[in-house]
Design a protein around this motif. Structure first.
Motif, PDB file in Angstrom:
ATOM      1  N   GLY A  46      -5.397 -28.479  27.751  1.00 17.06           N
ATOM      2  CA  GLY A  46      -5.325 -27.662  26.537  1.00 17.06           C
ATOM      3  C   GLY A  46      -5.742 -26.217  26.751  1.00 17.06           C
ATOM      4  O   GLY A  46      -6.105 -25.815  27.864  1.00 17.06           O
ATOM      5  N   ASN A  47      -5.679 -25.441  25.680  1.00 21.95           N
ATOM      6  CA  ASN A  47      -6.059 -24.026  25.737  1.00 21.95           C
ATOM      7  C   ASN A  47      -7.325 -23.730  24.938  1.00 21.95           C
ATOM      8  O   ASN A  47      -7.711 -22.571  24.815  1.00 21.95           O
ATOM      9  N   ASP A  48      -7.943 -24.756  24.397  1.00 23.04           N
ATOM     10  CA  ASP A  48      -9.117 -24.522  23.545  1.00 23.04           C
ATOM     11  C   ASP A  48     -10.363 -24.420  24.439  1.00 23.04           C
ATOM     12  O   ASP A  48     -11.304 -25.197  24.315  1.00 23.04           O
ATOM     13  N   TYR A  49     -10.322 -23.416  25.329  1.00 21.38           N
ATOM     14  CA  TYR A  49     -11.324 -23.338  26.399  1.00 21.38           C
ATOM     15  C   TYR A  49     -12.755 -23.241  25.858  1.00 21.38           C
ATOM     16  O   TYR A  49     -13.688 -23.724  26.477  1.00 21.38           O
ATOM     17  N   LEU A  50     -12.940 -22.578  24.737  1.00 22.54           N
ATOM     18  CA  LEU A  50     -14.289 -22.374  24.220  1.00 22.54           C
ATOM     19  C   LEU A  50     -14.697 -23.461  23.220  1.00 22.54           C
ATOM     20  O   LEU A  50     -15.783 -23.409  22.654  1.00 22.54           O
ATOM     21  N   GLY A  51     -13.808 -24.394  22.979  1.00 15.37           N
ATOM     22  CA  GLY A  51     -14.133 -25.493  22.060  1.00 15.37           C
ATOM     23  C   GLY A  51     -14.253 -25.034  20.612  1.00 15.37           C
ATOM     24  O   GLY A  51     -14.883 -25.703  19.794  1.00 15.37           O
ATOM     25  N   LEU A  52     -13.647 -23.897  20.281  1.00 18.10           N
ATOM     26  CA  LEU A  52     -13.806 -23.373  18.918  1.00 18.10           C
ATOM     27  C   LEU A  52     -13.030 -24.179  17.883  1.00 18.10           C
ATOM     28  O   LEU A  52     -13.396 -24.176  16.700  1.00 18.10           O
ATOM     29  N   ALA A  53     -11.985 -24.874  18.321  1.00 19.01           N
ATOM     30  CA  ALA A  53     -11.157 -25.602  17.350  1.00 19.01           C
ATOM     31  C   ALA A  53     -11.952 -26.673  16.605  1.00 19.01           C
ATOM     32  O   ALA A  53     -11.580 -27.074  15.505  1.00 19.01           O
ATOM     33  N   ARG A  54     -13.038 -27.124  17.216  1.00 22.05           N
ATOM     34  CA  ARG A  54     -13.848 -28.167  16.563  1.00 22.05           C
ATOM     35  C   ARG A  54     -15.241 -27.660  16.178  1.00 22.05           C
ATOM     36  O   ARG A  54     -16.103 -28.450  15.830  1.00 22.05           O
ATOM     37  N   HIS A  55     -15.433 -26.373  16.258  1.00 24.60           N
ATOM     38  CA  HIS A  55     -16.758 -25.846  15.918  1.00 24.60           C
ATOM     39  C   HIS A  55     -16.966 -25.941  14.401  1.00 24.60           C
ATOM     40  O   HIS A  55     -16.106 -25.504  13.630  1.00 24.60           O
ATOM     41  N   PRO A  56     -18.107 -26.501  13.958  1.00 22.81           N
ATOM     42  CA  PRO A  56     -18.303 -26.710  12.509  1.00 22.81           C
ATOM     43  C   PRO A  56     -18.159 -25.427  11.692  1.00 22.81           C
ATOM     44  O   PRO A  56     -17.610 -25.450  10.586  1.00 22.81           O
ATOM     45  N   LYS A  57     -18.619 -24.288  12.228  1.00 20.95           N
ATOM     46  CA  LYS A  57     -18.516 -23.036  11.459  1.00 20.95           C
ATOM     47  C   LYS A  57     -17.060 -22.600  11.314  1.00 20.95           C
ATOM     48  O   LYS A  57     -16.658 -22.065  10.283  1.00 20.95           O
ATOM     49  N   VAL A  58     -16.269 -22.819  12.372  1.00 22.61           N
ATOM     50  CA  VAL A  58     -14.848 -22.432  12.318  1.00 22.61           C
ATOM     51  C   VAL A  58     -14.118 -23.344  11.332  1.00 22.61           C
ATOM     52  O   VAL A  58     -13.308 -22.894  10.511  1.00 22.61           O
ATOM     53  N   ILE A  59     -14.448 -24.634  11.378  1.00 24.61           N
ATOM     54  CA  ILE A  59     -13.810 -25.582  10.446  1.00 24.61           C
ATOM     55  C   ILE A  59     -14.178 -25.221   8.999  1.00 24.61           C
ATOM     56  O   ILE A  59     -13.301 -25.169   8.120  1.00 24.61           O
ATOM     57  N   ALA A  60     -15.440 -24.890   8.777  1.00 21.08           N
ATOM     58  CA  ALA A  60     -15.866 -24.540   7.404  1.00 21.08           C
ATOM     59  C   ALA A  60     -15.149 -23.266   6.939  1.00 21.08           C
ATOM     60  O   ALA A  60     -14.722 -23.161   5.773  1.00 21.08           O
ATOM     61  N   ALA A  61     -14.986 -22.298   7.853  1.00 18.08           N
ATOM     62  CA  ALA A  61     -14.306 -21.043   7.485  1.00 18.08           C
ATOM     63  C   ALA A  61     -12.836 -21.314   7.144  1.00 18.08           C
ATOM     64  O   ALA A  61     -12.279 -20.742   6.205  1.00 18.08           O
ATOM     65  N   TRP A  62     -12.202 -22.205   7.907  1.00 19.91           N
ATOM     66  CA  TRP A  62     -10.805 -22.573   7.609  1.00 19.91           C
ATOM     67  C   TRP A  62     -10.712 -23.212   6.227  1.00 19.91           C
ATOM     68  O   TRP A  62      -9.800 -22.918   5.464  1.00 19.91           O
ATOM     69  N   GLN A  63     -11.646 -24.111   5.954  1.00 24.61           N
ATOM     70  CA  GLN A  63     -11.606 -24.805   4.660  1.00 24.61           C
ATOM     71  C   GLN A  63     -11.791 -23.811   3.514  1.00 24.61           C
ATOM     72  O   GLN A  63     -11.065 -23.843   2.524  1.00 24.61           O
ATOM     73  N   ALA A  64     -12.753 -22.900   3.692  1.00 24.41           N
ATOM     74  CA  ALA A  64     -12.997 -21.906   2.633  1.00 24.41           C
ATOM     75  C   ALA A  64     -11.775 -20.993   2.495  1.00 24.41           C
ATOM     76  O   ALA A  64     -11.374 -20.629   1.375  1.00 24.41           O
TER      77      ALA A  64
END
Ligand SMILES: Cc1ncc(COP(=O)(O)O)c(C=O)c1O
Length: 173
Positions: A46-64
């Motif tokens: 994959g390309n999600d090298y930094l693991g941001l796709a599953r980071h709780p803060k990123v997920i919360a920002a997407w939801q908001a």
């Protein structure tokens, strides 16, 4: 031959050459592990090298963001799809990177296509590693300038291509 026959022929041709691509559905493509029907696999693809796709803060920002802006832009960025959120993100990225402006693209593929199309003129030469990402090679092939490719990671091959270019710029063939 009608359309269906042509498609069937093309498919048979690809099958006989072993070129039919099979996709395997995985539980989720981002993350250290993948699960598919065939088992559990360590993810090196994959390309999600930094693991941001599953980071709780990123997920919360997407939801908001989805709650505030909806789940789609509503149109092309040239028309109504360029929102205040995009403008603020571009501004933040530009400040972070130390540039006056930034421009968002929908994907890396689209960005490479756009940049090469915008920058390459008919008199320009484009020199690329043979194994550059297909977005770069495809854009360079379609660009009006001439594309020269050198052998993967091979400095001598690059030097040969550059000296040919310099030679032709000096009035050679
Ligand atoms: C070097 C390079 N350029 C472009 C792309 C395309 O990016 P995207 O998947 O965002 O279209 C990739 C994707 O892997 C890449 O590795």
């Amino acid at each position: 031959m009608n359309w269906e026959q042509r498609i069937d022929e093309a498919l048979k041709d690809r099958q006989s050459q072993g070129l039919m691509r099979q996709r395997a559905a995985v539980s989720a493509g981002a993350g250290r592990w993948l699960e598919s029907e065939s088992g559990r696999w360590r993810n090196f693809a994959g390309n999600d090298y930094l693991g941001l796709a599953r980071h709780p803060k990123v997920i919360a920002a997407w939801q908001a963001g989805a709650a505030r802006y909806g789940t789609g832009s509503g149109g092309s960025g040239h028309v109504v799809g360029y929102s205040e959120a995009h403008r603020r993100l571009e501004q933040a990225l530009a400040e972070w990177a130390g540039y006056p402006r930034a421009l968002l693209f929908i994907s890396g593929y689209a960005a490479n296509q756009a940049v090469i199309t915008a920058l390459a003129g008919a008199k320009d030469a484009l020199v690329a590693d043979r194994l550059s990402h297909s977005s770069l090679l495809e854009a360079a092939n379609l660009a009006p300038g001439r594309l020269r490719r050198f052998l993967h990671n091979d400095i001598e091959s690059l030097k040969r291509q550059l000296s040919r270019l310099l030679w032709s710029a000096d009035g050679g063939d």
